[in-house]
Design an enzyme around this catalytic site. Sequence first.
Site, PDB file in Angstrom:
ATOM      1  N   THR A   1      11.196 -10.156  12.603  1.00 23.72           N
ATOM      2  CA  THR A   1      11.038  -9.182  11.516  1.00 23.72           C
ATOM      3  C   THR A   1      10.721  -7.782  12.028  1.00 23.72           C
ATOM      4  O   THR A   1      10.636  -6.849  11.236  1.00 23.72           O
ATOM      5  CB  THR A   1       9.891  -9.608  10.569  1.00 23.72           C
ATOM      6  OG1 THR A   1       8.665  -9.614  11.312  1.00 23.72           O
ATOM      7  CG2 THR A   1      10.147 -10.984   9.973  1.00 23.72           C
TER       8      THR A   1
ATOM      9  N   ASN B   1       1.519 -13.279   0.610  1.00 23.72           N
ATOM     10  CA  ASN B   1       2.175 -13.046   1.888  1.00 23.72           C
ATOM     11  C   ASN B   1       1.525 -11.938   2.719  1.00 23.72           C
ATOM     12  O   ASN B   1       1.743 -11.858   3.923  1.00 23.72           O
ATOM     13  CB  ASN B   1       3.652 -12.682   1.643  1.00 23.72           C
ATOM     14  CG  ASN B   1       4.338 -12.179   2.887  1.00 23.72           C
ATOM     15  OD1 ASN B   1       4.641 -12.927   3.806  1.00 23.72           O
ATOM     16  ND2 ASN B   1       4.588 -10.868   2.937  1.00 23.72           N
TER      17      ASN B   1
ATOM     18  N   TYR C   1      -6.714 -13.247  13.508  1.00 26.11           N
ATOM     19  CA  TYR C   1      -5.568 -13.700  12.724  1.00 26.11           C
ATOM     20  C   TYR C   1      -5.616 -15.211  12.513  1.00 26.11           C
ATOM     21  O   TYR C   1      -5.456 -15.716  11.394  1.00 26.11           O
ATOM     22  CB  TYR C   1      -4.294 -13.289  13.453  1.00 26.11           C
ATOM     23  CG  TYR C   1      -2.992 -13.725  12.816  1.00 26.11           C
ATOM     24  CD1 TYR C   1      -2.412 -12.987  11.795  1.00 26.11           C
ATOM     25  CD2 TYR C   1      -2.341 -14.881  13.252  1.00 26.11           C
ATOM     26  CE1 TYR C   1      -1.210 -13.376  11.224  1.00 26.11           C
ATOM     27  CE2 TYR C   1      -1.143 -15.276  12.687  1.00 26.11           C
ATOM     28  CZ  TYR C   1      -0.579 -14.535  11.675  1.00 26.11           C
ATOM     29  OH  TYR C   1       0.610 -14.922  11.113  1.00 26.11           O
TER      30      TYR C   1
ATOM     31  N   ARG D   1       0.802  -1.219   0.000  1.00 20.70           N
ATOM     32  CA  ARG D   1       0.000   0.000   0.000  1.00 20.70           C
ATOM     33  C   ARG D   1       0.835   1.269   0.000  1.00 20.70           C
ATOM     34  O   ARG D   1       0.413   2.288  -0.529  1.00 20.70           O
ATOM     35  CB  ARG D   1      -0.911   0.020   1.231  1.00 20.70           C
ATOM     36  CG  ARG D   1      -1.946  -1.081   1.271  1.00 20.70           C
ATOM     37  CD  ARG D   1      -2.841  -0.927   2.480  1.00 20.70           C
ATOM     38  NE  ARG D   1      -3.779  -2.027   2.604  1.00 20.70           N
ATOM     39  CZ  ARG D   1      -4.764  -2.063   3.485  1.00 20.70           C
ATOM     40  NH1 ARG D   1      -4.926  -1.051   4.332  1.00 20.70           N
ATOM     41  NH2 ARG D   1      -5.579  -3.093   3.544  1.00 20.70           N
TER      42      ARG D   1
END
Length: 337
Positions: A211, A111, A176, A59
């Site tokens: 990450t 992903n 999730y 985005r």
Amino acid sequence: MSDTHKTRTPSRPREQQVITSRNRFQGRAALVTGSSRGLGLLIARELADRGCRVMLCARSREELAAAEGKLRARGADVASFVCDLTEPTAPEALMTAVHERFGPLDILVNNAGIIEVGPAEVFREDDYREATETMFFVPLRLALAALPDLRVSGAGTVVSISSIGGRIAAPHLLPYVAAKFAHAGLSEGLRAELAQAGVGVTTVFPGLMRTGSHTAARFHGQPSAEYGWFAAAATLPLLSMDAARAARAIVRAAERGRPELILTPAAKAAVRFQGLAPVTTTRLLATTARLLPGPGTRPDRDVPGAEAAAHSKLPRWATVLGDRAGRRLGESRPRSS
């Protein structure tokens, strides 16, 4: 989003070659969603290092430009496309961009994802809709849009980044988890149905990876307390995995046509234990849920990770590795003093 044009599948001139697991992706066109940062960026980098031509998608125009610059500096043939994948016209527009830049698509990596953390009591129906739209319907639409290309590719591949939460329902991650379960079912169903067309589908179940996702997540209920357990789990070496190593394993598994990949020793152990003792696993998850923070007397909603971190009692040393990874991968948000 860029103006859309009618998507068509271009002709595919290919030189005849013997395809092996080592050169199967050489020269192929790949699309990686959620690739401006984090694991998606590392997967894109790994594909480029194997000779793929890669389309990035996310985005944020600024984040995509930075990611594209990093890959170009490595000599990658890369382009990027800014769009909101939850918009109905996004798949057609994205496939048009791939065709105009690289020709037919060979590899699709689904992903893109969002993480919301908190007890079940604080989530609303809209939270589940947002999670399912991003992590189920977006992969579904993209797979359907890409199928005409993938069927004639000769190396057509779909890589579905689910989660260990798509196999074991971890507490305090319910939207999730629900979306990742759905994504895993879609991926495994696609593999069965597309095998006869020569399209490979690899479903990936990563455990926790370093990450910087602990600062990109959104927290509900008692945000600082939720941040504390989630950030520690996503960062400490015994529980989490180096994301670059994970990306290498994912691309290697897809290249070899593996149907499934579970990442991190902890995730593998959890899946095996659940298979052997499902009732005991459920009891352990219930016990874990009781130990996690409650909703609080006045539950907060949708607090960004960086803001939750600013009020957390978690010591800074506990997230050092994750913070470093997040800065490298564009994932971390600054943590206030």
